[in-house]
Design a protein around this motif. Structure first.
Motif, PDB file in Angstrom:
ATOM      1  N   LEU A 310     -28.536  33.281  -1.439  1.00  7.61           N
ATOM      2  CA  LEU A 310     -27.503  32.118  -2.211  1.00  7.61           C
ATOM      3  C   LEU A 310     -25.968  31.906  -2.781  1.00  7.61           C
ATOM      4  CD1 LEU A 310     -30.639  31.971  -3.664  1.00  7.61           C
ATOM      5  CD2 LEU A 310     -29.865  30.558  -2.323  1.00  7.61           C
ATOM      6  N   LEU A 311     -25.731  33.322  -3.056  1.00  7.36           N
ATOM      7  CA  LEU A 311     -24.221  33.149  -3.958  1.00  7.36           C
ATOM      8  C   LEU A 311     -23.254  33.318  -2.426  1.00  7.36           C
ATOM      9  CD1 LEU A 311     -24.872  36.605  -5.915  1.00  7.36           C
ATOM     10  CD2 LEU A 311     -24.117  34.529  -6.838  1.00  7.36           C
ATOM     11  N   ASP A 312     -23.341  33.341  -1.611  1.00  9.36           N
ATOM     12  CA  ASP A 312     -22.621  33.565  -0.523  1.00  9.36           C
ATOM     13  C   ASP A 312     -22.276  31.934  -0.026  1.00  9.36           C
ATOM     14  OD1 ASP A 312     -21.961  35.990  -0.508  1.00  9.36           O
ATOM     15  OD2 ASP A 312     -23.113  36.890   1.587  1.00  9.36           O
ATOM     16  N   ILE A 316     -26.517  29.221  -5.480  1.00  8.78           N
ATOM     17  CA  ILE A 316     -25.632  30.180  -6.811  1.00  8.78           C
ATOM     18  C   ILE A 316     -23.994  30.712  -7.664  1.00  8.78           C
ATOM     19  CG2 ILE A 316     -28.251  30.061  -7.524  1.00  8.78           C
ATOM     20  CD1 ILE A 316     -27.725  33.405  -6.791  1.00  8.78           C
ATOM     21  N   HIS A 317     -24.024  31.245  -8.654  1.00  6.22           N
ATOM     22  CA  HIS A 317     -22.777  31.380  -8.862  1.00  6.22           C
ATOM     23  C   HIS A 317     -22.115  31.832 -10.800  1.00  6.22           C
ATOM     24  CE1 HIS A 317     -22.476  27.685 -11.659  1.00  6.22           C
ATOM     25  NE2 HIS A 317     -22.933  27.360 -10.370  1.00  6.22           N
ATOM     26  N   GLY A 318     -22.093  32.612 -10.326  1.00  6.77           N
ATOM     27  CA  GLY A 318     -21.883  33.311 -12.003  1.00  6.77           C
ATOM     28  C   GLY A 318     -22.637  34.584 -12.612  1.00  6.77           C
ATOM     29  N   LEU A 319     -23.004  34.933 -11.530  1.00  2.00           N
ATOM     30  CA  LEU A 319     -24.007  36.857 -11.486  1.00  2.00           C
ATOM     31  C   LEU A 319     -23.706  36.849 -10.239  1.00  2.00           C
ATOM     32  CD1 LEU A 319     -27.977  35.392 -12.186  1.00  2.00           C
ATOM     33  CD2 LEU A 319     -25.857  34.095 -11.501  1.00  2.00           C
ATOM     34  N   HIS A 406     -26.078  27.952 -13.595  1.00  2.00           N
ATOM     35  CA  HIS A 406     -25.647  29.079 -12.437  1.00  2.00           C
ATOM     36  C   HIS A 406     -25.892  29.052 -11.047  1.00  2.00           C
ATOM     37  CE1 HIS A 406     -24.551  32.738 -14.907  1.00  2.00           C
ATOM     38  NE2 HIS A 406     -25.530  32.665 -15.839  1.00  2.00           N
ATOM     39  N   VAL A 407     -26.336  27.171 -10.895  1.00  4.56           N
ATOM     40  CA  VAL A 407     -27.121  26.398  -9.626  1.00  4.56           C
ATOM     41  C   VAL A 407     -25.901  25.924  -9.739  1.00  4.56           C
ATOM     42  CG1 VAL A 407     -28.739  25.369  -9.037  1.00  4.56           C
ATOM     43  CG2 VAL A 407     -29.605  27.482 -10.421  1.00  4.56           C
ATOM     44  N   ASP A 408     -25.376  25.563  -8.307  1.00  2.00           N
ATOM     45  CA  ASP A 408     -25.283  24.042  -8.036  1.00  2.00           C
ATOM     46  C   ASP A 408     -25.919  23.153  -7.881  1.00  2.00           C
ATOM     47  OD1 ASP A 408     -23.426  22.274  -6.514  1.00  2.00           O
ATOM     48  OD2 ASP A 408     -22.088  23.964  -6.365  1.00  2.00           O
ATOM     49  N   TRP A 409     -26.019  22.217  -9.110  1.00  2.00           N
ATOM     50  CA  TRP A 409     -27.286  21.248  -8.463  1.00  2.00           C
ATOM     51  C   TRP A 409     -27.031  20.347  -7.687  1.00  2.00           C
ATOM     52  CZ3 TRP A 409     -31.963  22.438  -9.246  1.00  2.00           C
ATOM     53  CH2 TRP A 409     -31.875  23.711 -10.878  1.00  2.00           C
TER      54      TRP A 409
END
Length: 448
Positions: A310-312, A316-319, A406-409
């Protein structure tokens, strides 16, 4: 590969050894097992699809022996009291035949009353019986003693070579269905069309399925147990999530695949990347099915890997991935367990039982739906089924939480028409070395 005729006597010898130890430990001299009875719709004479007692199927390849009983005693061959009722409304059950009958004493009875009288005449004073409440035989032993069941359930986790052979056959049958379903999907079929193609491809009637097929197009893939089969194909096809199995003499295959439609439009490239990532991480989890591995560790690693994916993908981001798991963000996208035991039941027994006395090991905190907390042993067959979904209910809850930032909606919303991804293989743990992937080997055998 050894034949069933060769493997079955060895299977019986193993079960007999386990049984005699269990009976001696619990002070019983025999065990009677009911195959089960039919159940009927309320105020009607229409029966539901029959579900056999898995303990009966564990001993005998007879998943449709309605009303029959099996009597097991130390030092004796299993004795089958087979109900073959004469009935002009229905075809009577076939006379038992095949590779297994020479190892079993078979006695045919014509009525339930005759069978019950015969069973009560045969059982010793200290007998146990395993049966549902409506199938129990009064006077034929103590019903379902918990300590005895705990012993038998724990041992059932380790499959014999005979059981593994049946599960290979079930996997091959299921894979034929999955390939037919994929073709129907890519040809533009509706869920009902895809389901029909699966049944035809796997050569199964609906009543023979080990569980109801999940055939979910597009957004329906976000409903984990989507229970409908729409007859109208979507105007703009996106994806198919199909969770469908097969049976061989009562033993199940449980396989899930997710396919991207060749004509999928906006978001297809991003979903394809997620699908490839899930394929790679699922195979990495499969490789962990080894003797001594702790199954909850596989589940938690699935969460870490899905969080990293999910980060890649920028969803999601920032953690960190570890923080995403610890704070429950990964569970928004992966809310179920990574798998379960498989065998004579799709969700086989004793997944949370860690010893022969019935001691439970609870699930890790925050993971209420994990079905298996045991350490893996040779012969265990488990599913490995990581998922990544865009579930409206969970997304709404997360959007209202402190983790929403932290979610790219926008990206999540763009992927919602694809529903979700689940990839599921059936995997056998070996004494040494890598596991046997029953599912992938069945696909390879069919050139797929």
């Amino acid at each position: 590969m050894s034949s069933l005729a060769t493997l079955y006597p060895q299977h019986l010898a193993t079960l007999q050894q386990r049984l005699e130890a269990a009976l001696a430990a619990q002070g019983f001299d025999a065990l009677a097992i009911a195959a089960g009875v039919e159940k009927y719709a309320f105020l009607d004479d229409r029966p539901y699809v029959f579900q056999p007692n898995p303990h009966f199927v564990h001993w005998l390849p007879l998943p449709q022996a309605i009303g029959s009983w099996l009597l097991l005693r130390p030092g004796r061959r299993p004795q089958l009291l087979y109900l073959q009722a004469e009935d002009y409304w229905h075809a009577p059950p076939a006379t038992p035949s095949g590779y297994w009958t020479e190892a079993v004493e078979v006695e045919v009875l014509r009525t339930p009353e005759q069978l019950a009288a015969r069973l009560k005449a045969l059982v010793p004073a200290r007998c146990a019986q395993i049966a549902e409440a409506d199938a129990q035989c009064e006077g034929a032993g103590t019903p379902n003693p918990e300590a005895l069941l705990a012993l038998l359930h724990f041992e059932r986790g380790m499959k014999t070579p005979y059981e593994l052979q049946l599960m290979r056959a079930a996997s091959q049958r299921a894979v034929l269905g999955h390939l037919a379903a994929q073709a129907a999907f890519e040809a533009g079929g509706a869920e009902a069309d895809i389901h029909a193609a699966y049944l035809a491809g796997s050569d199964q009637a609906e009543r023979e399925l080990p569980y109801g097929n999940i055939v979910a197009l597009g957004e329906h893939g976000a409903v984990l147990h989507w229970q409908h089969q729409d007859k109208q194909a979507p105007a703009c096809p996106t994806s198919l999530l199909i969770d469908a199995g097969a049976s061989a003499h009562g033993y199940a295959a449980d396989i899930t695949r997710t396919w991207l439609h060749p004509r999928a439009g906006t978001g297809a490239a991003e979903f394809a990347a997620l699908l490839a990532g899930m394929e790679a991480l699922e195979l990495a989890l499969v490789d962990q099915v080894r003797a001594g591995s702790d199954y909850p560790d596989i589940h938690l690693d699935a969460h870490r890997r899905i969080a990293a994916l999910l980060l890649d993908a920028g969803l999601i981001h920032g953690l960190s991935a570890e923080a995403a798991v610890a704070q429950g963000l990964s569970s928004t996208f992966f809310p179920h367990g990574v798998g379960h035991l498989l065998g004579a039941q799709v969700h086989d027994v004793a997944g949370l039982q860690v010893d022969r006395s019935g001691t439970r090991r609870e699930r890790p905190s925050g993971h209420p739906y994990l079905r298996l907390t045991r350490r893996l042993e040779p012969g265990m067959v488990v599913t490995i089924e990581p998922g990544l979904y865009f579930i409206p209910l969970l997304l709404r809850e997360r959007r209202a939480s402190a983790l929403a930032a932290h979610v790219d909606w926008d990206r999540v919303e763009a992927l919602r028409p694809f529903g979700g991804i689940r990839i599921e293989d059936d995997v056998a743990c070996r004494a040494e070395g890598p596991p046997e992937n029953l599912t992938r080997e069945a696909f390879a055998l069919l050139g797929a």
